[in-house]
Design a protein around this motif. Structure first.
Motif, PDB file in Angstrom:
ATOM      1  N   GLU A 254       0.817  -1.208   0.000  1.00  0.00           N
ATOM      2  CA  GLU A 254       0.000   0.000   0.000  1.00  0.00           C
ATOM      3  C   GLU A 254       0.858   1.268   0.000  1.00  0.00           C
ATOM      4  O   GLU A 254       0.401   2.330  -0.436  1.00  0.00           O
ATOM      5  CB  GLU A 254      -0.924   0.008   1.229  1.00  0.00           C
ATOM      6  CG  GLU A 254      -1.989  -1.058   1.215  1.00  0.00           C
ATOM      7  CD  GLU A 254      -1.481  -2.443   1.592  1.00  0.00           C
ATOM      8  OE1 GLU A 254      -2.236  -3.416   1.431  1.00  0.00           O
ATOM      9  OE2 GLU A 254      -0.317  -2.555   2.067  1.00  0.00           O
ATOM     10  N   LEU A 342      -8.266  -1.231   4.259  1.00  0.00           N
ATOM     11  CA  LEU A 342      -6.993  -1.732   3.725  1.00  0.00           C
ATOM     12  C   LEU A 342      -5.954  -1.880   4.835  1.00  0.00           C
ATOM     13  O   LEU A 342      -5.202  -2.866   4.875  1.00  0.00           O
ATOM     14  CB  LEU A 342      -6.472  -0.776   2.648  1.00  0.00           C
ATOM     15  CG  LEU A 342      -7.255  -0.725   1.333  1.00  0.00           C
ATOM     16  CD1 LEU A 342      -6.723   0.402   0.451  1.00  0.00           C
ATOM     17  CD2 LEU A 342      -7.181  -2.057   0.602  1.00  0.00           C
ATOM     18  N   LYS A 345      -6.655  -4.968   7.002  1.00  0.00           N
ATOM     19  CA  LYS A 345      -6.264  -6.208   6.328  1.00  0.00           C
ATOM     20  C   LYS A 345      -4.740  -6.387   6.343  1.00  0.00           C
ATOM     21  O   LYS A 345      -4.240  -7.469   6.675  1.00  0.00           O
ATOM     22  CB  LYS A 345      -6.768  -6.187   4.885  1.00  0.00           C
ATOM     23  CG  LYS A 345      -6.451  -7.447   4.076  1.00  0.00           C
ATOM     24  CD  LYS A 345      -7.101  -7.351   2.691  1.00  0.00           C
ATOM     25  CE  LYS A 345      -6.872  -8.645   1.889  1.00  0.00           C
ATOM     26  NZ  LYS A 345      -5.451  -8.811   1.526  1.00  0.00           N
ATOM     27  N   ARG A 346      -4.006  -5.346   6.021  1.00  0.00           N
ATOM     28  CA  ARG A 346      -2.551  -5.466   5.953  1.00  0.00           C
ATOM     29  C   ARG A 346      -1.950  -5.700   7.333  1.00  0.00           C
ATOM     30  O   ARG A 346      -1.074  -6.547   7.509  1.00  0.00           O
ATOM     31  CB  ARG A 346      -1.956  -4.184   5.338  1.00  0.00           C
ATOM     32  CG  ARG A 346      -0.431  -4.189   5.240  1.00  0.00           C
ATOM     33  CD  ARG A 346       0.100  -5.333   4.429  1.00  0.00           C
ATOM     34  NE  ARG A 346      -0.525  -5.376   3.116  1.00  0.00           N
ATOM     35  CZ  ARG A 346      -0.521  -6.419   2.302  1.00  0.00           C
ATOM     36  NH1 ARG A 346       0.088  -7.532   2.683  1.00  0.00           N
ATOM     37  NH2 ARG A 346      -1.113  -6.368   1.121  1.00  0.00           N
TER      38      ARG A 346
END
Length: 499
Positions: A254, A342, A345-346
Motif C-alpha cells: 500500500e 486496507l 487487512k494489511r
C-alpha cells in the motif's frame, strides 16, 4: 568489502577500544567470568555482533551475544555448574542459554556456511574459527568481536571502518548473505532508520534483485523488523529504502501504491511524499508540546507505534478512490473508510496485535473529521461527537490531524493551526464541564426499559443509542426533558403500537 578501508593508528584504536570497554562496564564481570571458564577448558569465547557495534557507537546495549569454539554439548557442560538454569531450545542451531541471577546469556557455537554447489543455498554447519563465523553475519558493523576474557578486538571485515563511514555492507557478497536469510534485507532498512547509516550500493543492488524472496520469511519475523523500523529515530529513511528496492511491494504494498501518477496539470499532491511528511511531522509532535491558552495539552509519548502507523497509512485509500472530476479537479471520496479497511487487512496479515490494528484503523477513519466543520464553526454538539468518537485515541487524533496539514501556503497553515488550537481549547473546556470522556445518556438501561415497558434486547439497545445521540446534540438537559424525548422517539417506532 568497501575499497575505502579505515585503518586507525594504534593510539586511536586503543582509545576507541577503551571507550567501547567502558560502555560494556555493566557486563564486564559477567564477560570476564565466562571468558575465564571457557579458556580454562581450552575453548574460545567472544562477544560479538550488536553489543560490540553499540559499544563503539557509545550506545548502551542490554544484549549479550556470545560465540564459542565449543560444541553445544561442551557449552552446556561448562554452563551447568555456573548457572542456576540452562536451556537448549536452540541446540539445533548451536545455541545454549543460561541464567545466573539477573544475568541471562545465549552462547552459540561458531557457524560456517556450506553450499549445495547448485543453488548456493547455505545449510547450517558448525565452524572451528571466529573469522569464518563472522563472515556469515549480516553486516560488517555486526561482524566485529571481542575475545574474552582479554577484550582483544577482532575486526577481519573492516566493521570499524563501516561504522566510521556509517555504511551498511555485508562481509560476504550481499546476494549470498541475503540468500542465507532474506530478513537481512529488512534489517538493512531498520539499521538505516535506527542508526542513520546508508546502505552500500552492493547491498541496495542485492536487495532490489532479491526483494521477492522476502515472501519465504514468516510474517511474524517481518512484523518484528517493521516495528523496530517504525519506532526508530528516522523511519522515513528506512521506508524509502524498502520502497526504492521494491521490498515494500512484498511487505507493505500500500505504501509504494501511493506513488500515484501525477497528471500534467498537477491537480493533486504527491500522496507518497505527503504521507512520509505527515509521518515526520507526527514524530516531531510526540512528547511535550504547547498550545496557547491550554495549560496541559494532551501528550503522546514517543516513540508511539500506533501514531506513526496511522500517519504513514492514513491516505492508503486514495489510489482506490481517485476520481478526475469535470473542470479539472480530483476527488478521493471516502478514502478514509477504504483506507481503514486496507490498513486493517494489511496489519492483520503482518500479525500486529489486535489493539494496534483497532487503534490505527480508528485513527485513519477519523483523520478527516476535523476538516468537515468548515472554518471552525464547531457547535458544542460537534465537539462532543468528535471526542466521543475518538474515545481513547483523542490525544493521537490531535497529533495526526495537525500533522496532516502539510500545505506550503503559510497563511493557510497558520489558519488551520489556529483553528485546531481553538478546537483543543474548546474540548478541554467541555471536558471539564461535562466529563466528555464519560458521556452517557441521562437515563440508564433500566430506566429506559421501565419507562417504555420493554425488556432488555435489541429495541432497548436502539433506544439507548438514540438517547446517547440526543445527549451529544443537546448536552445535559435534565431527566424530564430526556424522558420526553424518549417517549417522542418511541411513538415513531413500529414496536410501540404493540406495547
Amino acid at each position: 568489502m568497501s575499497d575505502q578501508q579505515f585503518t586507525p593508528d594504534p593510539s586511536s584504536l586503543r582509545a576507541l577500544r577503551e571507550r567501547a570497554v567502558a560502555q560494556l562496564a555493566p557486563h564486564l564481570r559477567l564477560l570476564t567470568e565466562l571468558g575465564e571458564i571457557f579458556t580454562a577448558a581450552g575453548h574460545e569465547l567472544a562477544l560479538v555482533g550488536g553489543p560490540v557495534r553499540d559499544a563503539f557507537l557509545g550506545r548502551r546495549s542490554n544484549d549479550i551475544d556470545l560465540t564459542t569454539s565449543a560444541s553445544p554439548e561442551q557449552t552446556e557442560a561448562l554452563l551447568k555448574p555456573w548457572a542456576s538454569t540452562t536451556w537448549d531450545i536452540g541446540r539445533d542451531f548451536g545455541t545454549i542459554g543460561a541464567q545466573k541471577g539477573e544475568w541471562k546469556v545465549e552462547i552459540t557455537t561458531y557457524r560456517a556456511d556450506a553450499y549445495d554447489g547448485v543453488t548456493r543455498k547455505p545449510v547450517v554447519a558448525f565452524g572451528d574459527n571466529l573469522d569464518d563465523d563472522l563472515v556469515r553475519r549480516d553486516f560488517t558493523v555486526n561482524a566485529m568481536a571481542m575475545r574474552l576474557p582479554t577484550m582483544e578486538f577482532v575486526d577481519p571485515y573492516d566493521g570499524l571502518g563501516a561504522l566510521a563511514r556509517k555504511e551498511l555492507i555485508t562481509p560476504a557478497p550481499a546476494e549470498v548473505s541475503f540468500a542465507d536469510d532474506p530478513l537481512r534485507m529488512m534489517r538493512a532498512a531498520r539499521f538505516v532508520a535506527q542508526l542513520g547509516f546508508t546502505a552500500a550500493p552492493p547491498v541496495v543492488e542485492a536487495m532490489t534483485e532479491r526483494a521477492a524472496t522476502i515472501a519465504i520469511v514468516s510474517p511474524e519475523r517481518v512484523h518484528d523488523e517493521l516495528v523496530k523500523l517504525m519506532v526508530a529515530p528516522d523511519p522515513r529513511a528506512g521506508l524509502e529504502l524498502l520502497v526504492d528496492t521494491g521490498l515494500a511491494d512484498h511487505v507493505l504494498p500500500e505504501l509504494p501504491a501511493l506513488k500515484l501518477e501525477i497528471d500534467e496539470h498537477h491537480r493533486h499532491k504527491d500522496v507518497y511524499e505527503h504521507s512520509l511528511t505527515v509521518l515526520d511531522r507526527a514524530i516531531a509532535l510526540e512528547g511535550p508540546r504547547v498550545v496557547e491558552g491550554l495549560e496541559a495539552p494532551a501528550v503522546v509519548e514517543g516513540p508511539d507505534l500506533v501514531l506513526r502507523l496511522a500517519a504513514l497509512l492514513h491516505d492508503i485509500g486514495k489510489p482506490a478512490t481517485r476520481r478526475f472530476e469535470r473542470g479539472g479537479g480530483v476527488s478521493f471520496h471516502h478514502h478514509e473508510i477504504v483506507g481503514a479497511k486496507l490498513a486493517r487487512k494489511r496489519l492483520r496479515e503482518l500479525r500486529f496485535e489486535k489493539n494496534v490494528v483497532r487503534d490505527v484503523t480508528r485513527l485513519i477513519e477519523l483523520h478527516l473529521r476535523f476538516h468537515g466543520y468548515g472554518g471552525g464553526e464547531w457547535t458544542d454538539s460537534a465537539v462532543r461527537r468528535y471526542v466521543t468518537d475518538a474515545g481513547d485515541q483523542l490525544a493521537r487524533l490531535h497529533l495526526l490531524t495537525r500533522s496532516d496539514c502539510t500545505t506550503r501556503n503559510k497563511r493557510k497553515a497558520a489558519a488551520l493551526a489556529a483553528t485546531y488550537d481553538d478546537l483543543e481549547r474548546r474540548i478541554a473546556r467541555l471536558m471539564e464541564q461535562e466529563e466528555l470522556g464519560k458521556v452517557r445518556p441521562e437515563l440508564d438501561g433500566n430506566q429506559i426499559g421501565e419507562i417504555l415497558g420493554i425488556a432488555p434486547g435489541p429495541v432497548l439497545g436502539r433506544a439507548y443509542k438514540h438517547l446517547l445521540a440526543f445527549r451529544l446534540d443537546a448536552g445535559q438537559v435534565g431527566a424530564d426533558a430526556v424522558r420526553a424525548e424518549l417517549l417522542r422517539w418511541w411513538s415513531e417506532q413500529p414496536e410501540s403500537s404493540g406495547s
